[in-house]
Every structure is written in structure tokens, then in C-alpha cells.
Scaffold this motif. Structure first.
Motif, PDB file in Angstrom:
ATOM      1  N   GLN A 107       6.300   3.370  -6.001  1.00  0.00           N
ATOM      2  CA  GLN A 107       7.107   3.882  -7.093  1.00  0.00           C
ATOM      3  C   GLN A 107       7.398   2.800  -8.108  1.00  0.00           C
ATOM      4  OE1 GLN A 107       6.875   7.142  -7.403  1.00  0.00           O
ATOM      5  NE2 GLN A 107       9.032   7.268  -7.878  1.00  0.00           N
ATOM      6  N   GLN A 108       7.818   1.662  -7.547  1.00  0.00           N
ATOM      7  CA  GLN A 108       8.143   0.543  -8.424  1.00  0.00           C
ATOM      8  C   GLN A 108       6.978   0.188  -9.326  1.00  0.00           C
ATOM      9  OE1 GLN A 108       9.317  -2.813  -6.141  1.00  0.00           O
ATOM     10  NE2 GLN A 108      11.490  -2.455  -6.443  1.00  0.00           N
ATOM     11  N   GLU A 109       5.800   0.037  -8.660  1.00  0.00           N
ATOM     12  CA  GLU A 109       4.622  -0.356  -9.439  1.00  0.00           C
ATOM     13  C   GLU A 109       4.278   0.718 -10.453  1.00  0.00           C
ATOM     14  OE1 GLU A 109       3.091  -3.385  -9.400  1.00  0.00           O
ATOM     15  OE2 GLU A 109       4.862  -3.799  -8.193  1.00  0.00           O
ATOM     16  N   LYS A 110       4.312   1.973  -9.968  1.00  0.00           N
ATOM     17  CA  LYS A 110       4.043   3.076 -10.896  1.00  0.00           C
ATOM     18  C   LYS A 110       4.942   2.975 -12.099  1.00  0.00           C
ATOM     19  CE  LYS A 110       2.582   7.592  -9.144  1.00  0.00           C
ATOM     20  NZ  LYS A 110       3.076   8.799  -8.527  1.00  0.00           N
ATOM     21  N   HIS A 111       6.168   2.829 -11.763  1.00  0.00           N
ATOM     22  CA  HIS A 111       7.192   2.748 -12.791  1.00  0.00           C
ATOM     23  C   HIS A 111       6.904   1.631 -13.765  1.00  0.00           C
ATOM     24  CE1 HIS A 111      10.976   4.586 -13.741  1.00  0.00           C
ATOM     25  NE2 HIS A 111      11.464   3.418 -14.096  1.00  0.00           N
ATOM     26  N   ALA A 112       6.604   0.454 -13.149  1.00  0.00           N
ATOM     27  CA  ALA A 112       6.330  -0.701 -14.000  1.00  0.00           C
ATOM     28  C   ALA A 112       5.131  -0.412 -14.901  1.00  0.00           C
ATOM     29  CB  ALA A 112       6.069  -1.931 -13.144  1.00  0.00           C
ATOM     30  N   LYS A 143       9.483   2.043   2.432  1.00  0.00           N
ATOM     31  CA  LYS A 143       9.242   0.799   1.716  1.00  0.00           C
ATOM     32  C   LYS A 143       7.997   0.914   0.856  1.00  0.00           C
ATOM     33  CE  LYS A 143      12.190  -2.410   2.100  1.00  0.00           C
ATOM     34  NZ  LYS A 143      12.797  -3.200   1.153  1.00  0.00           N
ATOM     35  N   GLN A 159       3.976   2.479 -15.757  1.00  0.00           N
ATOM     36  CA  GLN A 159       4.357   3.459 -16.765  1.00  0.00           C
ATOM     37  C   GLN A 159       5.061   2.798 -17.935  1.00  0.00           C
ATOM     38  OE1 GLN A 159       6.668   6.427 -14.828  1.00  0.00           O
ATOM     39  NE2 GLN A 159       5.007   7.889 -14.745  1.00  0.00           N
ATOM     40  N   LYS A 160       5.965   1.936 -17.523  1.00  0.00           N
ATOM     41  CA  LYS A 160       6.730   1.256 -18.565  1.00  0.00           C
ATOM     42  C   LYS A 160       5.812   0.481 -19.494  1.00  0.00           C
ATOM     43  CE  LYS A 160      11.420  -0.006 -17.953  1.00  0.00           C
ATOM     44  NZ  LYS A 160      12.412  -0.859 -17.360  1.00  0.00           N
ATOM     45  N   SER A 173       6.386   3.580  -0.158  1.00  0.00           N
ATOM     46  CA  SER A 173       6.494   4.498  -1.292  1.00  0.00           C
ATOM     47  C   SER A 173       7.428   3.930  -2.336  1.00  0.00           C
ATOM     48  CB  SER A 173       6.942   5.872  -0.814  1.00  0.00           C
ATOM     49  OG  SER A 173       8.333   5.937  -0.762  1.00  0.00           O
ATOM     50  N   GLY A 174       8.381   3.193  -1.875  1.00  0.00           N
ATOM     51  CA  GLY A 174       9.273   2.551  -2.832  1.00  0.00           C
ATOM     52  C   GLY A 174       8.527   1.561  -3.693  1.00  0.00           C
ATOM     53  N   LEU A 175       7.727   0.749  -3.022  1.00  0.00           N
ATOM     54  CA  LEU A 175       6.946  -0.232  -3.770  1.00  0.00           C
ATOM     55  C   LEU A 175       6.009   0.467  -4.734  1.00  0.00           C
ATOM     56  CD1 LEU A 175       6.123  -2.812  -0.979  1.00  0.00           C
ATOM     57  CD2 LEU A 175       7.243  -3.313  -3.134  1.00  0.00           C
TER      58      LEU A 175
END
Lengths: 469, 68
Positions: free
Chosen positions: A331-336, A325, A338-339, A327-329
Motif C-alpha cells: 500500500q505504502q509503495e502504491k501510495h508513494a 505488513k 501514485q503520489k 500489504s501495508g508495505l
């Protein structure tokens, strides 16, 4: 009276009997097939001659009866045939269809001499009584009773109805006592006759004894073997079959027939037929149990492994879940991020470029305008230069000249210069005298000359154009 | 554990129930160890029953004669 009696017509007994004999032999010339019940065979063991008692019953009462003779050789022949065809020997209580001659002699009286007995009729009789037995058991609800008893999970204690000398018995005991798995059986022999009509009572007695100690046993086994197929019709008897059917313990039959199943075998709980198969069946029950126990052990081992693993797995699972969870979060934040970053970069780049473009555009425009303006002004200037400048120069020159003239003029007009020439400045009360009308005689005047000042007083005034005062 | 004289089929059905409990019930690790102890006892008991019996012909004969 005795005197009179000796004169009556009389015969001797033997005369009468012989007469009857001849009448009978003349009348009954052939042998006849007769149906009757042989109550008793009455076989004499020494001679093997038989003297059967034959009756016919009607509604339970004897309607007719007679004695018969069955000579030994005839007996043996008929008996052998009987056994061969029906599996049963000649015996008491049989309903028979027989071929006989009517005999009469002085010594024995009237009798029938049996020449043959129909085995087929006997078979039919046997079959009829078997059917009747089955029907009766079914009507009484006994037929399935022993079969409906729950077979024990562990048939360890066996009451054996058999004969000690029987091969079937010894085979049976051999197998259960010397089984390779080390199983322990307990068996007790209840000796009985196993074939012929007397078997019925014998077996019944043993069943009775077993019933009195039934808590010590799990099953009953009736074991018979090695004696061929003779005498099995006792197992079609109603008394025996009903005792087996209603017995409180499950009964296993191993009486070894090969053709028709007897009623006892039909009502028994289980019928493996041969003694060895009975023994193997019991052993199989033990094997099944050993297998079930083994399975239990395995199931328990599995379950305990699972429960322990489960605990571990749950813990692992929770930590894994949390990790996942988180790392998923992340990842999500990283992703966001990054975006956002990318879009910012893109848009800002874009914007910058756009602005840049605009700026350079504007710059170019300005440059262009400026250079145009400069060009124009340059052009103007050059124009001015070329046209105005000489003009200006000329004008300047002229002015310079003028200024020079003026300067000269001024110079010339400089009071000093005038003074030098002998002119003077007249002051009245500190102010230059310009208006003579305001002058009177005797006014004090100051005359500034080049060399100095003269204080004077007015003596006479002459105003040009007016006269003297 | 007291030495009960459980009959074979009683022991087996208790064992079957225990194992089913363990397999399908939701049991804690503590309960599990209890149940395993009991089922181990039952298994030993049943196994030993397969290989031994206490019946005796003479005593049965005596009983029959006594009854008659």
C-alpha cells in the motif's frame, strides 16, 4: 466410788438435749440467710428428702460445718425454681445462699433446716466461675487453641460424642447419611452423658478415647439436643472446656443452647449450635469441595482450549501479521508511486501547459512578428513594386537598349565585320601588330583577311608622324 | 500411573498448583497434555473420595482396646 457417783447431780441425756433445744429455739427465733458451700446434697431417692453437708472453707481448710435438712416438698419447689432460673439443678459442690432455721432435737442434734435457696446468688456464682474459667483459659493460652486448628478441607470422618437415644443425634445422622448428593461420611458414636455435672467426666473420658485413635478422624462433634436447657452449666466447667480447647482435632459443638453461650462453645473450633446445623455445615463443606473440583475441571478445560487456540492463534497471528505488513508495505509503495505519478502528471501537465502557453505565446509573438515583418516587407515590396519597379523597368529598358546598342556596336566591331569591310588583322609572330617601332624591313607578317591569310614581307614602313623607314 | 494413596487435601493442593501452573505458566502443548493427564487423575481421585471412605468402626474399636 460408784456409790459416790450416784449422789452427784446429774441429768439424763434427753433432759440435756431438750434443754439445749429449748435454749436454741428461744435464741434463734427466726430463719436466717446463710452463705455456705453445699458439698453434697445427699438426696434419698425413695423419700426425696435431702440431708446436705454444708461447710465453710478458709484457705482450703474447713472452718465450720453442719448438716442440713431439706424436706422433699421444699426440695422440689426450690429445685424447680433453680432449674427455671439458672438452668441448673441442685447438686453437689455448689456454693449457696440459703434461708434456714436453726434446729436442735434430742435425736439428731444440731442442724439447719433449709427453707429456700437463692437462685440469683447461684446465678452470680455460676457467672463468676464461668468468668474465672474463661480468664484462666485465656491466661494459659488455651482459649483460641482449638479454633486455631486448620479445619480439614474434607471433614469426612467424624467422631460423635452424643447419646444414641438423643433426638439431636438421630437428626444429625439422618442428614449426613441420607444427603442427596451421594456424599459418604464416616461417623462413630462415642456415648457420653451430656448434661448435669457428671457430664464433665463422661465427656472427658470419651475425648480421651477419641484422642487415642485420632488418626482415624477428621473432626469431633459434640451433639446434644431435644433435652431443653437444663444442665448446660457443665459446659462452663474448666476441666471440660480446657480439654476441648486443647484437643488435637477440631471440635464442632452442637449442644443446642438458646441463651448464653457456654465456655465449651466459645473454645470449640466451630459452633453451629444445633445438631442439624452441624450436619448441614459438614454437608456444605462437601458441596464447597465439589464446587472447587468442578471449577478446576472448568479451568483446565479453558486453559487447554486456550493453549491449543493460542498455538493456532499464534500461527494465525504470524501469518496475519506478515500479510498485514506486506500489504501495508505494498500500500505504502502504491501510495508513494501514485503520489509521484500524480505529481508528475500534475507537474508535467503544468509544465506542458506552461510550456504550451509559452510556446503558443512565442508562437503568437513570432506570428505577430512574422506577420509584422511580412507585412513590412510586403509593404516594402509593394512600395518597391510601386516605386522601384517602374524605375527598374525603366532602367532595365535603358540597359536593354544600351546592351542592344553595345551589341550592335560589338557586332559592328566584330572582326568579321571589319574584315568583311576590307580591313585586315596584321600579326607578327602570332601577335597583333600594334607597335610599328618594333618593325623592320623584311619582317614576316601574317595578314588575316576575311577571305584568308596573306603571308607578306615588309618592304616599307611609314609611321605616321615620324617619316619613312 | 501407580495407584498412590493420596490424601484428599494433598491431592487438592497438588491439583491447585497444577491448574495454576497451567493458567499462569508458559507451557508448551506437550507439557500441557502431561499436566492434564495428571490433573484428570487427581480430579477423579478427589471426586471419588467425596463418595467413599474406607474407615471401619470395628477396626477402630479393636485399636482402642488394644491401646488400653
Amino acid at each position: 466410788m460408784s456409790q459416790e457417783n450416784s449422789h452427784i447431780k446429774h441429768y439424763s441425756l434427753s433432759q440435756l438435749m431438750d434443754s439445749i433445744s429449748s435454749v436454741i429455739s428461744r435464741t434463734y427465733t427466726k430463719a436466717y440467710w446463710i452463705k455456705a458451700e453445699m458439698i453434697k446434697l445427699n438426696r434419698y431417692t425413695k423419700s426425696n428428702h435431702c440431708y446436705p453437708d454444708l461447710v465453710e472453707k478458709e484457705e482450703g481448710k474447713i472452718r465450720a460445718q453442719i448438716r442440713a435438712t431439706l424436706w422433699s416438698n421444699t426440695f422440689f419447689r426450690i429445685n424447680a425454681k433453680f432449674v427455671k432460673e439458672t438452668g441448673k439443678a441442685l447438686g453437689d459442690g455448689m456454693s449457696i445462699l440459703f434461708l434456714a432455721e436453726v434446729r436442735h432435737d434430742a435425736l439428731h442434734g444440731l442442724s439447719l433446716n433449709i427453707l429456700d435457696i437463692d437462685a440469683q446468688y447461684e446465678l452470680g456464682q455460676l457467672a463468676k466461675s464461668k468468668e474465672a474459667c474463661i480468664k484462666r483459659l485465656k491466661t494459659e493460652g488455651l482459649f483460641d487453641r482449638n479454633k486455631s486448628l486448620k479445619f480439614p478441607i474434607l471433614p469426612q470422618r467424624i467422631a460423635v460424642v452424643s447419646v444414641e437415644t438423643s433426638k439431636g443425634y438421630s437428626d444429625f445422622v439422618n442428614i449426613i447419611q441420607h444427603n442427596s448428593r451421594g456424599y459418604k461420611f464416616f461417623h462413630m458414636l462415642f456415648p457420653a452423658l451430656l448434661q448435669g455435672d457428671s457430664a464433665v467426666d463422661s465427656i472427658l473420658e470419651q475425648l480421651h478415647r477419641i484422642a487415642s485413635v485420632k488418626q482415624h478422624f477428621d473432626v469431633v462433634a459434640i451433639i446434644r439436643g431435644g433435652g431443653g436447657e437444663v444442665g448446660l452449666s457443665c459446659y462452663d466447667h474448666y476441666e471440660l472446656a480446657s480439654a476441648v480447647a486443647s484437643f488435637p482435632l477440631p471440635i464442632i459443638s452442637g449442644i443446642g443452647h438458646s441463651t448464653n453461650e457456654t465456655v465449651v462453645e466459645m473454645v470449640a473450633n466451630y459452633n453451629p449450635i444445633t445438631p442439624t446445623d452441624v450436619a448441614y455445615f459438614l454437608q456444605q463443606c462437601f458441596d464447597n469441595n465439589a464446587m472447587v473440583i468442578q471449577k478446576m475441571t472448568e479451568r483446565i478445560a479453558l486453559v487447554s482450549r486456550l493453549v491449543v487456540n493460542n498455538g493456532e492463534v499464534k500461527l494465525n497471528g504470524i501469518s496475519q501479521y506478515v500479510k498485514m505488513k506486506v500489504s501495508g508495505l505494498l500500500q505504502q509503495e502504491k501510495h508513494a508511486l501514485q503520489k509521484v505519478q500524480q505529481s508528475m502528471i500534475y507537474w508535467s501537465g503544468h509544465k506542458l501547459r506552461a510550456d504550451q502557453v509559452q510556446v503558443s505565446h512565442r508562437a503568437k509573438e513570432i506570428q505577430l512578428l512574422a506577420s509584422r515583418l511580412i507585412g513590412t516587407e510586403k509593404h516594402k515590396l509593394t512600395h518597391i513594386e510601386s516605386t522601384r519597379l517602374p524605375l527598374v523597368q525603366k532602367i532595365m529598358h535603358q540597359e536593354r537598349k544600351r546592351i542592344g546598342y553595345l551589341f550592335e556596336k560589338i557586332n559592328l566591331l566584330k572582326p568579321e565585320n571589319l574584315l568583311k569591310k576590307g580591313y585586315s588583322l596584321t600579326l607578327m609572330d602570332g601577335k597583333p601588330l600594334t607597335d610599328l617601332s618594333k618593325l623592320d624591313q623584311g619582317d614576316e607578317l601574317l595578314i588575316k583577311t576575311y577571305q584568308g591569310e596573306i603571308e607578306t614581307t615588309v618592304t616599307k614602313i611609314k609611321q605616321y608622324g615620324k617619316g619613312e623607314s | 500411573m501407580e495407584k498412590e494413596n493420596l490424601k484428599y487435601d494433598e491431592a487438592m493442593s497438588e491439583l491447585e498448583e497444577l491448574v495454576r501452573d497451567m493458567e499462569y505458566g508458559e507451557i508448551s502443548v506437550d507439557e500441557l497434555s502431561e499436566k492434564i493427564k495428571r490433573s484428570a487423575y487427581l480430579i477423579r481421585h478427589c471426586k471419588s473420595k467425596l463418595k467413599s471412605t474406607e474407615e471401619d468402626v470395628d477396626s477402630i474399636l479393636k485399636e482402642m482396646e488394644g491401646g488400653d
